[in-house]
Design a protein around this motif. Structure first.
Motif, PDB file in Angstrom:
ATOM      1  N   THR A  99       0.860  -1.181   0.000  1.00 36.27           N
ATOM      2  CA  THR A  99       0.000   0.000   0.000  1.00 36.27           C
ATOM      3  C   THR A  99       0.892   1.225   0.000  1.00 36.27           C
ATOM      4  O   THR A  99       1.710   1.406   0.905  1.00 36.27           O
ATOM      5  CB  THR A  99      -0.929   0.011   1.231  1.00 36.27           C
ATOM      6  OG1 THR A  99      -1.743  -1.159   1.194  1.00 36.27           O
ATOM      7  CG2 THR A  99      -1.804   1.241   1.234  1.00 36.27           C
ATOM      8  N   LEU A 100       0.736   2.033  -1.023  1.00 32.78           N
ATOM      9  CA  LEU A 100       1.489   3.282  -1.122  1.00 32.78           C
ATOM     10  C   LEU A 100       0.534   4.418  -0.780  1.00 32.78           C
ATOM     11  O   LEU A 100      -0.463   4.624  -1.458  1.00 32.78           O
ATOM     12  CB  LEU A 100       2.057   3.453  -2.531  1.00 32.78           C
ATOM     13  CG  LEU A 100       3.059   2.381  -2.949  1.00 32.78           C
ATOM     14  CD1 LEU A 100       3.400   2.525  -4.427  1.00 32.78           C
ATOM     15  CD2 LEU A 100       4.305   2.462  -2.094  1.00 32.78           C
ATOM     16  N   ASP A 101       0.829   5.114   0.282  1.00 29.38           N
ATOM     17  CA  ASP A 101      -0.027   6.183   0.783  1.00 29.38           C
ATOM     18  C   ASP A 101       0.747   7.494   0.710  1.00 29.38           C
ATOM     19  O   ASP A 101       1.694   7.718   1.469  1.00 29.38           O
ATOM     20  CB  ASP A 101      -0.441   5.875   2.222  1.00 29.38           C
ATOM     21  CG  ASP A 101      -1.501   6.805   2.752  1.00 29.38           C
ATOM     22  OD1 ASP A 101      -1.530   7.979   2.341  1.00 29.38           O
ATOM     23  OD2 ASP A 101      -2.304   6.358   3.591  1.00 29.38           O
ATOM     24  N   ALA A 102       0.342   8.362  -0.205  1.00 36.07           N
ATOM     25  CA  ALA A 102       1.060   9.614  -0.416  1.00 36.07           C
ATOM     26  C   ALA A 102       0.855  10.604   0.726  1.00 36.07           C
ATOM     27  O   ALA A 102       1.585  11.585   0.815  1.00 36.07           O
ATOM     28  CB  ALA A 102       0.646  10.245  -1.746  1.00 36.07           C
ATOM     29  N   TRP A 103      -0.127  10.384   1.584  1.00 34.92           N
ATOM     30  CA  TRP A 103      -0.294  11.248   2.757  1.00 34.92           C
ATOM     31  C   TRP A 103       0.715  10.847   3.830  1.00 34.92           C
ATOM     32  O   TRP A 103       1.283  11.688   4.513  1.00 34.92           O
ATOM     33  CB  TRP A 103      -1.724  11.145   3.283  1.00 34.92           C
ATOM     34  CG  TRP A 103      -1.944  11.637   4.680  1.00 34.92           C
ATOM     35  CD1 TRP A 103      -2.454  10.924   5.707  1.00 34.92           C
ATOM     36  CD2 TRP A 103      -1.690  12.949   5.214  1.00 34.92           C
ATOM     37  NE1 TRP A 103      -2.523  11.688   6.852  1.00 34.92           N
ATOM     38  CE2 TRP A 103      -2.055  12.945   6.567  1.00 34.92           C
ATOM     39  CE3 TRP A 103      -1.154  14.119   4.686  1.00 34.92           C
ATOM     40  CZ2 TRP A 103      -1.918  14.054   7.392  1.00 34.92           C
ATOM     41  CZ3 TRP A 103      -1.025  15.224   5.518  1.00 34.92           C
ATOM     42  CH2 TRP A 103      -1.410  15.190   6.855  1.00 34.92           C
ATOM     43  N   HIS A 104       1.000   9.564   3.960  1.00 39.74           N
ATOM     44  CA  HIS A 104       1.958   9.099   4.953  1.00 39.74           C
ATOM     45  C   HIS A 104       3.396   9.295   4.495  1.00 39.74           C
ATOM     46  O   HIS A 104       4.259   9.610   5.300  1.00 39.74           O
ATOM     47  CB  HIS A 104       1.741   7.624   5.274  1.00 39.74           C
ATOM     48  CG  HIS A 104       0.445   7.347   5.959  1.00 39.74           C
ATOM     49  ND1 HIS A 104       0.059   6.091   6.307  1.00 39.74           N
ATOM     50  CD2 HIS A 104      -0.572   8.154   6.358  1.00 39.74           C
ATOM     51  CE1 HIS A 104      -1.124   6.128   6.894  1.00 39.74           C
ATOM     52  NE2 HIS A 104      -1.530   7.368   6.925  1.00 39.74           N
ATOM     53  N   HIS A 105       3.652   9.052   3.218  1.00 39.94           N
ATOM     54  CA  HIS A 105       5.031   9.071   2.732  1.00 39.94           C
ATOM     55  C   HIS A 105       5.197  10.012   1.541  1.00 39.94           C
ATOM     56  O   HIS A 105       4.494   9.892   0.545  1.00 39.94           O
ATOM     57  CB  HIS A 105       5.472   7.665   2.312  1.00 39.94           C
ATOM     58  CG  HIS A 105       5.568   6.721   3.461  1.00 39.94           C
ATOM     59  ND1 HIS A 105       4.559   5.832   3.757  1.00 39.94           N
ATOM     60  CD2 HIS A 105       6.525   6.536   4.390  1.00 39.94           C
ATOM     61  CE1 HIS A 105       4.913   5.140   4.825  1.00 39.94           C
ATOM     62  NE2 HIS A 105       6.101   5.546   5.223  1.00 39.94           N
ATOM     63  N   ALA A 106       6.154  10.904   1.691  1.00 43.91           N
ATOM     64  CA  ALA A 106       6.518  11.759   0.567  1.00 43.91           C
ATOM     65  C   ALA A 106       7.163  10.857  -0.493  1.00 43.91           C
ATOM     66  O   ALA A 106       7.707   9.805  -0.167  1.00 43.91           O
ATOM     67  CB  ALA A 106       7.498  12.840   1.026  1.00 43.91           C
ATOM     68  N   ASN A 107       7.091  11.222  -1.703  1.00 42.82           N
ATOM     69  CA  ASN A 107       7.652  10.500  -2.854  1.00 42.82           C
ATOM     70  C   ASN A 107       6.802   9.318  -3.309  1.00 42.82           C
ATOM     71  O   ASN A 107       7.065   8.756  -4.357  1.00 42.82           O
ATOM     72  CB  ASN A 107       9.088  10.014  -2.613  1.00 42.82           C
ATOM     73  CG  ASN A 107      10.037  11.142  -2.302  1.00 42.82           C
ATOM     74  OD1 ASN A 107       9.812  12.275  -2.699  1.00 42.82           O
ATOM     75  ND2 ASN A 107      11.096  10.845  -1.580  1.00 42.82           N
ATOM     76  N   ALA A 108       5.804   8.915  -2.528  1.00 41.48           N
ATOM     77  CA  ALA A 108       4.963   7.798  -2.948  1.00 41.48           C
ATOM     78  C   ALA A 108       4.227   8.155  -4.239  1.00 41.48           C
ATOM     79  O   ALA A 108       4.064   7.302  -5.120  1.00 41.48           O
ATOM     80  CB  ALA A 108       3.968   7.420  -1.856  1.00 41.48           C
ATOM     81  N   ALA A 109       3.805   9.405  -4.362  1.00 37.04           N
ATOM     82  CA  ALA A 109       3.083   9.826  -5.570  1.00 37.04           C
ATOM     83  C   ALA A 109       3.965   9.705  -6.804  1.00 37.04           C
ATOM     84  O   ALA A 109       3.485   9.319  -7.873  1.00 37.04           O
ATOM     85  CB  ALA A 109       2.563  11.252  -5.415  1.00 37.04           C
ATOM     86  N   ASP A 110       5.254  10.012  -6.660  1.00 33.46           N
ATOM     87  CA  ASP A 110       6.170   9.884  -7.797  1.00 33.46           C
ATOM     88  C   ASP A 110       6.260   8.435  -8.262  1.00 33.46           C
ATOM     89  O   ASP A 110       6.263   8.160  -9.462  1.00 33.46           O
ATOM     90  CB  ASP A 110       7.573  10.387  -7.424  1.00 33.46           C
ATOM     91  CG  ASP A 110       7.612  11.872  -7.149  1.00 33.46           C
ATOM     92  OD1 ASP A 110       6.728  12.597  -7.663  1.00 33.46           O
ATOM     93  OD2 ASP A 110       8.512  12.307  -6.402  1.00 33.46           O
ATOM     94  N   LEU A 111       6.322   7.520  -7.303  1.00 36.55           N
ATOM     95  CA  LEU A 111       6.419   6.104  -7.651  1.00 36.55           C
ATOM     96  C   LEU A 111       5.118   5.622  -8.307  1.00 36.55           C
ATOM     97  O   LEU A 111       5.155   4.911  -9.317  1.00 36.55           O
ATOM     98  CB  LEU A 111       6.734   5.270  -6.416  1.00 36.55           C
ATOM     99  CG  LEU A 111       6.977   3.777  -6.638  1.00 36.55           C
ATOM    100  CD1 LEU A 111       8.120   3.550  -7.637  1.00 36.55           C
ATOM    101  CD2 LEU A 111       7.261   3.088  -5.319  1.00 36.55           C
ATOM    102  N   VAL A 112       3.987   6.040  -7.762  1.00 36.88           N
ATOM    103  CA  VAL A 112       2.697   5.636  -8.338  1.00 36.88           C
ATOM    104  C   VAL A 112       2.575   6.174  -9.764  1.00 36.88           C
ATOM    105  O   VAL A 112       2.134   5.457 -10.674  1.00 36.88           O
ATOM    106  CB  VAL A 112       1.522   6.107  -7.458  1.00 36.88           C
ATOM    107  CG1 VAL A 112       0.189   5.921  -8.165  1.00 36.88           C
ATOM    108  CG2 VAL A 112       1.532   5.355  -6.136  1.00 36.88           C
ATOM    109  N   ARG A 113       2.972   7.411  -9.979  1.00 31.49           N
ATOM    110  CA  ARG A 113       2.912   7.982 -11.337  1.00 31.49           C
ATOM    111  C   ARG A 113       3.818   7.209 -12.296  1.00 31.49           C
ATOM    112  O   ARG A 113       3.469   6.970 -13.446  1.00 31.49           O
ATOM    113  CB  ARG A 113       3.301   9.456 -11.307  1.00 31.49           C
ATOM    114  CG  ARG A 113       2.219  10.342 -10.763  1.00 31.49           C
ATOM    115  CD  ARG A 113       2.584  11.832 -10.891  1.00 31.49           C
ATOM    116  NE  ARG A 113       1.805  12.582  -9.949  1.00 31.49           N
ATOM    117  CZ  ARG A 113       2.256  13.081  -8.795  1.00 31.49           C
ATOM    118  NH1 ARG A 113       3.513  12.938  -8.456  1.00 31.49           N
ATOM    119  NH2 ARG A 113       1.455  13.743  -7.991  1.00 31.49           N
ATOM    120  N   HIS A 114       4.997   6.821 -11.802  1.00 28.27           N
ATOM    121  CA  HIS A 114       5.911   6.027 -12.639  1.00 28.27           C
ATOM    122  C   HIS A 114       5.271   4.690 -12.993  1.00 28.27           C
ATOM    123  O   HIS A 114       5.329   4.259 -14.148  1.00 28.27           O
ATOM    124  CB  HIS A 114       7.247   5.823 -11.936  1.00 28.27           C
ATOM    125  CG  HIS A 114       8.216   5.027 -12.744  1.00 28.27           C
ATOM    126  ND1 HIS A 114       8.895   5.547 -13.823  1.00 28.27           N
ATOM    127  CD2 HIS A 114       8.584   3.728 -12.655  1.00 28.27           C
ATOM    128  CE1 HIS A 114       9.654   4.613 -14.357  1.00 28.27           C
ATOM    129  NE2 HIS A 114       9.489   3.496 -13.665  1.00 28.27           N
TER     130      HIS A 114
END
Length: 172
Positions: A146-161
């Motif tokens: 589970t990648l949670d962009a509210w909990h972890h910075a940079n998660a959104a970059d990985l999800v976009r990739h």
């Protein structure tokens, strides 16, 4: 790149835990120190005024015993919740994931410590991405992350990739 605990998330949760913990300690102080001391002084004042014992039984101390007990319960609940928030925050802080876009791999506690190629990603559940910034990644071996962009910075970059690499359409 790697996941890093989101600063705003961390500060908000630490502030709430500190506030609840401080209020809980205040309840403990009242229940263990301040209120029993006020009751003790009240009894001494009654004795000093030479109030007859039968009269004293009709008068009540400023803080009944059941109210003192409630202070201890409230303190325990608030400090317990503060501890729980701190534990959950620490759990999020201990999650690790590093990735190399060039090599197309990721590794960390979220992958069980093994290096996982991006090609091992079976699919992504993005139903909560738009509202909560949560993406659930399923790997071919059955593992899930589970990648949670509210909990972890940079998660959104990985999800976009992943979106761009795996060609999973979704609005960002």
């Amino acid at each position: 790149m790697k996941l890093v605990l989101n600063k705003e998330y961390k500060l908000r949760h630490l502030a709430v835990a500190a506030l609840l913990g401080a209020v809980g300690l205040w309840f403990f102080y009242d229940g263990l120190v301040a209120w029993p001391e006020e009751n003790r002084r009240w009894r001494e004042e009654q004795i000093a005024r030479e109030v007859l014992p039968e009269t004293l039984e009709n008068e009540k101390p400023p803080h009944p015993d059941h109210k003192i007990g409630e202070q201890l319960v409230f303190g325990g609940v608030l400090d317990g919740v503060a501890l729980l928030i701190s534990i959950l925050l620490a759990r999020e802080a201990l999650k690790t994931l590093e990735w190399d876009f060039g090599k197309g791999t990721m590794k960390g506690s979220m992958t069980g410590g093994r290096e996982v190629p991006f090609t091992e990603i079976k699919d992504m559940d993005l139903r909560q991405w738009r509202t909560k910034r949560i993406a659930r990644v399923s790997l071919k071996d059955g593992r899930r992350m589970t990648l949670d962009a509210w909990h972890h910075a940079n998660a959104a970059d990985l999800v976009r990739h992943f979106r761009d690499t795996l060609k999973i359409p979704f609005e960002d």
